[in-house]
Design a protein around this motif. Structure first.
Motif, PDB file in Angstrom:
ATOM      1  N   GLN A 135      53.494  38.022  45.081  1.00  0.00           N
ATOM      2  CA  GLN A 135      52.248  38.721  44.775  1.00  0.00           C
ATOM      3  C   GLN A 135      52.202  39.014  43.279  1.00  0.00           C
ATOM      4  O   GLN A 135      53.198  39.443  42.689  1.00  0.00           O
ATOM      5  N   TYR A 136      51.018  38.785  42.687  1.00  0.00           N
ATOM      6  CA  TYR A 136      50.852  38.983  41.255  1.00  0.00           C
ATOM      7  C   TYR A 136      49.599  39.809  40.979  1.00  0.00           C
ATOM      8  O   TYR A 136      48.571  39.625  41.649  1.00  0.00           O
ATOM      9  N   PRO A 137      49.633  40.704  39.988  1.00  0.00           N
ATOM     10  CA  PRO A 137      48.403  41.415  39.606  1.00  0.00           C
ATOM     11  C   PRO A 137      47.431  40.445  38.953  1.00  0.00           C
ATOM     12  O   PRO A 137      47.843  39.462  38.312  1.00  0.00           O
ATOM     13  N   ALA A 138      46.139  40.708  39.123  1.00  0.00           N
ATOM     14  CA  ALA A 138      45.128  39.770  38.634  1.00  0.00           C
ATOM     15  C   ALA A 138      43.859  40.506  38.227  1.00  0.00           C
ATOM     16  O   ALA A 138      43.553  41.589  38.720  1.00  0.00           O
ATOM     17  N   SER A 139      43.112  39.885  37.318  1.00  0.00           N
ATOM     18  CA  SER A 139      41.735  40.289  37.036  1.00  0.00           C
ATOM     19  C   SER A 139      40.841  39.298  37.755  1.00  0.00           C
ATOM     20  O   SER A 139      41.045  38.083  37.663  1.00  0.00           O
ATOM     21  N   THR A 140      39.839  39.806  38.489  1.00  0.00           N
ATOM     22  CA  THR A 140      39.130  38.951  39.454  1.00  0.00           C
ATOM     23  C   THR A 140      37.609  39.091  39.372  1.00  0.00           C
ATOM     24  O   THR A 140      36.967  39.435  40.355  1.00  0.00           O
ATOM     25  N   GLY A 141      37.018  38.820  38.230  1.00  0.00           N
ATOM     26  CA  GLY A 141      35.577  38.818  38.127  1.00  0.00           C
ATOM     27  C   GLY A 141      35.007  40.137  37.644  1.00  0.00           C
ATOM     28  O   GLY A 141      35.722  41.066  37.270  1.00  0.00           O
ATOM     29  N   SER A 142      33.656  40.217  37.662  1.00  0.00           N
ATOM     30  CA  SER A 142      32.943  41.396  37.192  1.00  0.00           C
ATOM     31  C   SER A 142      31.572  41.424  37.837  1.00  0.00           C
ATOM     32  O   SER A 142      31.199  40.508  38.569  1.00  0.00           O
ATOM     33  N   GLU A 143      30.793  42.444  37.535  1.00  0.00           N
ATOM     34  CA  GLU A 143      29.440  42.511  38.090  1.00  0.00           C
ATOM     35  C   GLU A 143      28.565  41.392  37.543  1.00  0.00           C
ATOM     36  O   GLU A 143      27.623  40.940  38.197  1.00  0.00           O
ATOM     37  N   HIS A 144      28.856  40.920  36.333  1.00  0.00           N
ATOM     38  CA  HIS A 144      28.091  39.826  35.744  1.00  0.00           C
ATOM     39  C   HIS A 144      28.519  38.481  36.315  1.00  0.00           C
ATOM     40  O   HIS A 144      27.698  37.576  36.474  1.00  0.00           O
ATOM     41  N   ASP A 145      29.798  38.345  36.594  1.00  0.00           N
ATOM     42  CA  ASP A 145      30.365  37.094  37.114  1.00  0.00           C
ATOM     43  C   ASP A 145      31.253  37.418  38.303  1.00  0.00           C
ATOM     44  O   ASP A 145      32.482  37.467  38.182  1.00  0.00           O
ATOM     45  N   PRO A 146      30.645  37.684  39.463  1.00  0.00           N
ATOM     46  CA  PRO A 146      31.445  38.105  40.621  1.00  0.00           C
ATOM     47  C   PRO A 146      32.355  37.008  41.140  1.00  0.00           C
ATOM     48  O   PRO A 146      32.082  35.814  40.984  1.00  0.00           O
ATOM     49  N   LEU A 147      33.447  37.441  41.764  1.00  0.00           N
ATOM     50  CA  LEU A 147      34.368  36.508  42.392  1.00  0.00           C
ATOM     51  C   LEU A 147      33.633  35.729  43.479  1.00  0.00           C
ATOM     52  O   LEU A 147      32.953  36.320  44.319  1.00  0.00           O
ATOM     53  N   PRO A 148      33.731  34.391  43.499  1.00  0.00           N
ATOM     54  CA  PRO A 148      33.035  33.603  44.524  1.00  0.00           C
ATOM     55  C   PRO A 148      33.782  33.673  45.860  1.00  0.00           C
ATOM     56  O   PRO A 148      34.744  32.937  46.093  1.00  0.00           O
ATOM     57  N   ILE A 149      33.340  34.539  46.715  1.00  0.00           N
ATOM     58  CA  ILE A 149      34.017  34.782  47.985  1.00  0.00           C
ATOM     59  C   ILE A 149      33.962  33.538  48.878  1.00  0.00           C
ATOM     60  O   ILE A 149      32.944  32.857  48.960  1.00  0.00           O
ATOM     61  N   GLY A 150      35.083  33.255  49.534  1.00  0.00           N
ATOM     62  CA  GLY A 150      35.106  32.132  50.463  1.00  0.00           C
ATOM     63  C   GLY A 150      36.411  31.362  50.376  1.00  0.00           C
ATOM     64  O   GLY A 150      37.341  31.748  49.663  1.00  0.00           O
ATOM     65  N   ASP A 151      36.481  30.280  51.136  1.00  0.00           N
ATOM     66  CA  ASP A 151      37.643  29.399  51.136  1.00  0.00           C
ATOM     67  C   ASP A 151      37.357  28.206  50.226  1.00  0.00           C
ATOM     68  O   ASP A 151      36.367  27.486  50.420  1.00  0.00           O
ATOM     69  N   TRP A 152      38.228  27.997  49.262  1.00  0.00           N
ATOM     70  CA  TRP A 152      38.111  26.880  48.340  1.00  0.00           C
ATOM     71  C   TRP A 152      39.408  26.077  48.372  1.00  0.00           C
ATOM     72  O   TRP A 152      40.404  26.517  48.940  1.00  0.00           O
ATOM     73  N   LYS A 153      39.389  24.920  47.758  1.00  0.00           N
ATOM     74  CA  LYS A 153      40.572  24.069  47.714  1.00  0.00           C
ATOM     75  C   LYS A 153      41.116  23.990  46.286  1.00  0.00           C
ATOM     76  O   LYS A 153      40.356  23.998  45.315  1.00  0.00           O
ATOM     77  N   ILE A 154      42.424  23.916  46.187  1.00  0.00           N
ATOM     78  CA  ILE A 154      43.056  23.662  44.899  1.00  0.00           C
ATOM     79  C   ILE A 154      42.960  22.173  44.616  1.00  0.00           C
ATOM     80  O   ILE A 154      43.369  21.349  45.428  1.00  0.00           O
ATOM     81  N   LYS A 155      42.385  21.839  43.465  1.00  0.00           N
ATOM     82  CA  LYS A 155      42.159  20.437  43.128  1.00  0.00           C
ATOM     83  C   LYS A 155      43.247  19.861  42.232  1.00  0.00           C
ATOM     84  O   LYS A 155      43.489  18.653  42.246  1.00  0.00           O
ATOM     85  N   GLY A 156      43.890  20.707  41.468  1.00  0.00           N
ATOM     86  CA  GLY A 156      44.926  20.201  40.580  1.00  0.00           C
ATOM     87  C   GLY A 156      45.375  21.268  39.607  1.00  0.00           C
ATOM     88  O   GLY A 156      44.854  22.378  39.591  1.00  0.00           O
ATOM     89  N   VAL A 157      46.368  20.926  38.796  1.00  0.00           N
ATOM     90  CA  VAL A 157      46.947  21.856  37.829  1.00  0.00           C
ATOM     91  C   VAL A 157      46.951  21.204  36.454  1.00  0.00           C
ATOM     92  O   VAL A 157      47.371  20.051  36.303  1.00  0.00           O
ATOM     93  N   GLY A 158      46.480  21.954  35.450  1.00  0.00           N
ATOM     94  CA  GLY A 158      46.527  21.479  34.079  1.00  0.00           C
ATOM     95  C   GLY A 158      47.437  22.372  33.247  1.00  0.00           C
ATOM     96  O   GLY A 158      47.229  23.587  33.207  1.00  0.00           O
ATOM     97  N   LYS A 159      48.462  21.791  32.625  1.00  0.00           N
ATOM     98  CA  LYS A 159      49.393  22.553  31.779  1.00  0.00           C
ATOM     99  C   LYS A 159      48.928  22.502  30.323  1.00  0.00           C
ATOM    100  O   LYS A 159      48.454  21.477  29.846  1.00  0.00           O
TER     101      LYS A 159
END
Length: 332
Positions: free
Chosen positions: A221-245
Motif C-alpha cells: 500500500q502506498y500513499p497517493a494524490s488522486t485527482g481534484s474537483e477540477h480533474d476528478p478521479l475517473p471511477i471504474g475498472d481500467w486496464k494497465i496498458k504498459g510502463v514507461g521508464k
C-alpha cells in the motif's frame, strides 16, 4: 508499448505542486534529539499515535515501509500518510484497525528485527551529479536538457525514502557532497520479495494505492494524490496498458485549469524532477496513469490533475509488480 503512445496519454496528467486549491502540505518540526541508537533501540511496545514525533515514530515508519505499507516520505513525525499505513497494515494482518501503533501492531512488525538505521559511506558516484538548481515554472524547466536532482542530498533522500531534513538531523555536520563521508541512513530494503500481484486498487477516500494478490489480500500500500474537483478521479475498472521508464513530459496548457496565461505547448526532459517523475504506468483511460513526482513530501497531501501520483520510489515498486492487461480499479 511505444514511447510515443505513452507520451500522448500523459497529456493532461498531474503536475505536482501546481494546484492552486490544493490542501497545503504543512511542515512538521523535527524532534530535537534523534540519535541512531535511540531509533534502533526504540521500545517496540511504545504506543505511537497522532501527533507523536521521535525515535519510536521513525522506527515504526521504517518497519512499515519495509513491510510495503509505505508512510510516504520518512520524517519521524506521525501524519496522515503514516496513519493510513498503520490502518492498512492492521487490516492486512487481521488486527483491530485503530491507526495507533499498539502492542499487537508492533508485535506483527516484530518479525523484522534488522536495524532500521545503518551506516553507509558516500562514494564518488553518489556525489558526482550533475546537480543543478531547478528554475520555477514549466516554460523555464522545458529549456533544460535533463531534470535531474538539484543536490546530492535530494538524491539521497529519494534513495532512502527520507526527507532531506531527516537525513540532516541524523547526520549533523556531515557533508552530503563529499565522497568518503560516512552517513547514517534508513534501511528501507524489503526483507522479502514482492508477492505476485493480481490487481491494483486506487482508493480516493483514503488517498492510497494498494496491490492485491489473487485472493484479494493487500500485499502493498502506498500513499497517493488522486485527482481534484477540477480533474476528478475517473471511477471504474481500467486496464494497465504498459510502463514507461524515465518518461519525457508533453505539456499542453489547454489541458490544465491552472496553467499560466503565457504558457505554451512544450516538452520537458526526463529525470526525477520531471512532472511525472521516473515512471509512468499507462491506463486504458485516455490521458490517465499512475506515476511518480518530483515532490514526495506532497504526496497524499495535495491534489492532482486527475492522475494518480506516488513518490518516485513507490511508483517504481508498483511498476515492477504490475503487467499489461492487469485491472486497476479506481474507487471513491
Amino acid at each position: 508499448m511505444k514511447t510515443a503512445n505513452l507520451m500522448l496519454r500523459m497529456l493532461g496528467c498531474a503536475i505536482a505542486g501546481t494546484c492552486a486549491q490544493a490542501a497545503a502540505a504543512t511542515s512538521v518540526a523535527m524532534p530535537a534529539t534523534l540519535a541512531p541508537e535511540m531509533v534502533n533501540d526504540a521500545a517496540l511496545m511504545t504506543p505511537v499515535q497522532a501527533g507523536d514525533k521521535g525515535a519510536a515514530v521513525l522506527r515504526a515508519q521504517i518497519l512499515l515501509d519495509r513491510a510495503r505499507f509505505s508512510p510516504g516520505e520518512l520524517d519521524a513525525a506521525y501524519g496522515s500518510n503514516m496513519r493510513q499505513a498503520i490502518v492498512g497494515f492492521q487490516a492486512s494482518r487481521g488486527l483491530p484497525v485503530s491507526g495507533t501503533m499498539d502492542a499487537a501492531t508492533w508485535a506483527a512488525l516484530g518479525g523484522d528485527s534488522a536495524p532500521v538505521l545503518v551506516s553507509m559511506t558516500l562514494d564518488v558516484a553518489d556525489v558526482a551529479g550533475p546537480f543543478r538548481p531547478l528554475p520555477a515554472g514549466m516554460m523555464a524547466r522545458s529549456k533544460l536538457d535533463a531534470l535531474g536532482y538539484s543536490s546530492s542530498l535530494e538524491a539521497l533522500g529519494e534513495r532512502f525514502h527520507a526527507s532531506p531534513a531527516l537525513l540532516q538531523q541524523l547526520n549533523p555536520g556531515r557533508d552530503f557532497g563529499r565522497a568518503g563521508e560516512q552517513l547514517v541512513v534508513p534501511a528501507v530494503e524489503a526483507a522479502t520479495p514482492m508477492p505476485v500481484v493480481a490487481k491494483v486498487l486506487v482508493d480516493r477516500s483514503d488517498s492510497t494505492v494498494s496491490l492485491l494478490d489473487e485472493a484479494g489480500k493487500v500485499v502493498a500500500q502506498y500513499p497517493a494524490s488522486t485527482g481534484s474537483e477540477h480533474d476528478p478521479l475517473p471511477i471504474g475498472d481500467w486496464k494497465i496498458k504498459g510502463v514507461g521508464k524515465n518518461p519525457v513530459f508533453h505539456y499542453n496548457p489547454k489541458l490544465f485549469w491552472d496553467a499560466k496565461a503565457k504558457d505554451a505547448k512544450t516538452t520537458l526532459a526526463a529525470g526525477p524532477n520531471n512532472p511525472v517523475g521516473v515512471v509512468w504506468v499507462d491506463l486504458s483511460k485516455d490521458h490517465y496513469g499512475i506515476h511518480g513526482t518530483p515532490e514526495p513530501s506532497k504526496v497524499g497531501k495535495t491534489e492532482s490533475h486527475g492522475c494518480i501520483r506516488l513518490t518516485n520510489w513507490s511508483a517504481l515498486a508498483l511498476s515492477q509488480a504490475v503487467k499489461p492487461g492487469m485491472t486497476a480499479t479506481l474507487q471513491e
